[in-house]
Design a protein around this motif. Structure first.
Motif, short mmCIF file in Angstrom:
data_model
loop_
_atom_site.label_atom_id
_atom_site.label_comp_id
_atom_site.label_asym_id
_atom_site.label_seq_id
_atom_site.Cartn_x
_atom_site.Cartn_y
_atom_site.Cartn_z
N THR A 1 -8.47 48.00 32.16
CA THR A 1 -8.34 47.06 33.27
C THR A 1 -7.84 45.71 32.76
OG1 THR A 1 -10.15 48.19 34.41
CG2 THR A 1 -9.55 46.03 35.24
N ASN A 2 -8.33 45.27 31.61
CA ASN A 2 -7.84 44.02 31.00
C ASN A 2 -6.35 44.10 30.72
OD1 ASN A 2 -10.43 42.98 31.03
ND2 ASN A 2 -10.80 43.36 28.86
N SER A 3 -5.91 45.24 30.22
CA SER A 3 -4.49 45.44 29.92
C SER A 3 -3.66 45.36 31.20
CB SER A 3 -4.29 46.78 29.23
OG SER A 3 -2.94 47.01 28.98
N GLU B 1 2.47 33.28 45.30
CA GLU B 1 1.34 33.06 44.39
C GLU B 1 0.61 34.38 44.17
OE1 GLU B 1 -2.74 30.40 44.08
OE2 GLU B 1 -1.54 30.32 45.90
N LEU B 2 0.27 34.67 42.90
CA LEU B 2 -0.47 35.88 42.55
C LEU B 2 -1.87 35.48 42.08
CD1 LEU B 2 -0.46 38.97 42.09
CD2 LEU B 2 0.31 38.50 39.76
N ILE B 3 -2.87 36.05 42.72
CA ILE B 3 -4.27 35.79 42.36
C ILE B 3 -4.90 37.11 41.93
CG2 ILE B 3 -6.50 34.99 43.22
CD1 ILE B 3 -4.84 33.40 45.33
N LYS B 4 -5.67 37.07 40.85
CA LYS B 4 -6.32 38.27 40.32
C LYS B 4 -7.84 38.10 40.46
CE LYS B 4 -2.74 38.11 36.84
NZ LYS B 4 -2.43 38.00 35.41
N THR B 5 -8.50 39.11 41.03
CA THR B 5 -9.95 39.08 41.14
C THR B 5 -10.52 40.40 40.64
OG1 THR B 5 -9.91 39.86 43.43
CG2 THR B 5 -9.96 37.49 43.10
N ARG B 6 -11.50 40.32 39.76
CA ARG B 6 -12.11 41.50 39.16
C ARG B 6 -13.37 41.86 39.95
NH1 ARG B 6 -12.36 43.68 33.72
NH2 ARG B 6 -10.29 42.80 33.41
N GLN B 7 -13.47 43.13 40.40
CA GLN B 7 -14.65 43.61 41.11
C GLN B 7 -15.63 44.32 40.19
OE1 GLN B 7 -11.58 43.80 43.01
NE2 GLN B 7 -12.46 41.97 43.88
N SER B 8 -15.11 44.98 39.17
CA SER B 8 -15.97 45.72 38.22
C SER B 8 -15.17 45.93 36.94
CB SER B 8 -16.39 47.06 38.82
OG SER B 8 -15.30 47.95 38.89
N SER B 9 -15.76 46.68 36.03
CA SER B 9 -15.07 46.94 34.76
C SER B 9 -13.80 47.76 34.95
CB SER B 9 -16.00 47.66 33.79
OG SER B 9 -16.41 48.90 34.33
N LEU C 1 -1.98 39.11 50.91
CA LEU C 1 -1.81 40.55 50.95
C LEU C 1 -2.56 41.15 49.76
CD1 LEU C 1 2.02 40.55 51.71
CD2 LEU C 1 0.15 40.77 53.34
N SER C 2 -3.42 42.10 50.01
CA SER C 2 -4.32 42.64 49.00
C SER C 2 -3.77 43.93 48.40
CB SER C 2 -5.68 42.92 49.65
OG SER C 2 -6.55 43.52 48.75
N ILE C 3 -3.89 44.03 47.06
CA ILE C 3 -3.50 45.24 46.34
C ILE C 3 -4.68 45.62 45.44
CG2 ILE C 3 -1.86 46.29 44.74
CD1 ILE C 3 0.04 43.92 45.59
N PRO C 4 -5.60 46.46 45.92
CA PRO C 4 -6.73 46.88 45.09
C PRO C 4 -6.32 48.04 44.18
CG PRO C 4 -6.99 47.77 47.28
CD PRO C 4 -5.71 46.94 47.28
N ILE C 5 -6.72 47.96 42.92
CA ILE C 5 -6.42 49.03 41.97
C ILE C 5 -7.71 49.37 41.23
CG2 ILE C 5 -5.15 49.72 39.89
CD1 ILE C 5 -2.88 47.91 40.84
N GLU C 6 -8.05 50.66 41.21
CA GLU C 6 -9.23 51.10 40.47
C GLU C 6 -8.81 52.15 39.46
OE1 GLU C 6 -13.81 52.55 41.14
OE2 GLU C 6 -12.47 52.45 42.85
N LEU C 7 -9.14 51.92 38.21
CA LEU C 7 -8.82 52.87 37.15
C LEU C 7 -9.93 53.90 37.07
CD1 LEU C 7 -7.64 50.34 34.44
CD2 LEU C 7 -6.23 51.72 35.94
N LYS C 8 -9.54 55.17 37.02
CA LYS C 8 -10.51 56.26 36.94
C LYS C 8 -10.06 57.25 35.88
CE LYS C 8 -11.88 56.09 41.76
NZ LYS C 8 -12.01 56.85 43.00
N TRP C 9 -11.01 57.93 35.34
CA TRP C 9 -10.72 58.98 34.40
C TRP C 9 -11.34 60.25 34.95
CZ3 TRP C 9 -7.79 59.56 30.16
CH2 TRP C 9 -7.99 60.70 29.39
#
Length: 99
Positions: A11-13, A33-41, A87-95
């Motif tokens: 997620t950091n990458s 403008e681009l804003i980044k918000t972290r919800q979890s790891s 405008l929201s773009i949520p991304i969740e990394l999963k394995w």
């Protein structure tokens, strides 16, 4: 399975390569403008903020890296009113094992 530590590093990458945003508004590319918000790891949301002064139809959203290369984009059909919008773009990394 990836550990929380590994998901956090991934997620950091992802967060580090998402550098700037543009939208296509009324057929013209404009910086936003681009804003980044972290919800979890493993979950991060990118917000593309558009000021009240920009109105019209948004047809494309793009995020670029520090070299100006597109790293994410999509097509939308959003009527932008005369007020500030994010405008929201949520991304969740999963394995997923086995995929």
């Amino acid at each position: 399975m990836l550990t929380e530590h590994a998901l956090t590093r991934q997620t950091n990458s992802l967060e580090s390569i998402f550098f700037s945003a543009e939208v296509e508004l009324n057929g013209v590319l404009i910086p936003a403008e681009l804003i980044k918000t972290r919800q979890s790891s493993s979950k991060i949301t990118f917000l593309i903020r558009l000021p009240a002064s920009e109105t019209g139809i948004v047809t494309k959203r793009m995020i670029k890296d520090e070299n100006g290369k597109i790293v994410w984009q999509d097509t939308v059909n959003f009527v932008k009113p005369a007020r500030e919008v994010a405008l929201s773009i949520p991304i969740e990394l999963k394995w997923k094992v086995g995929e």
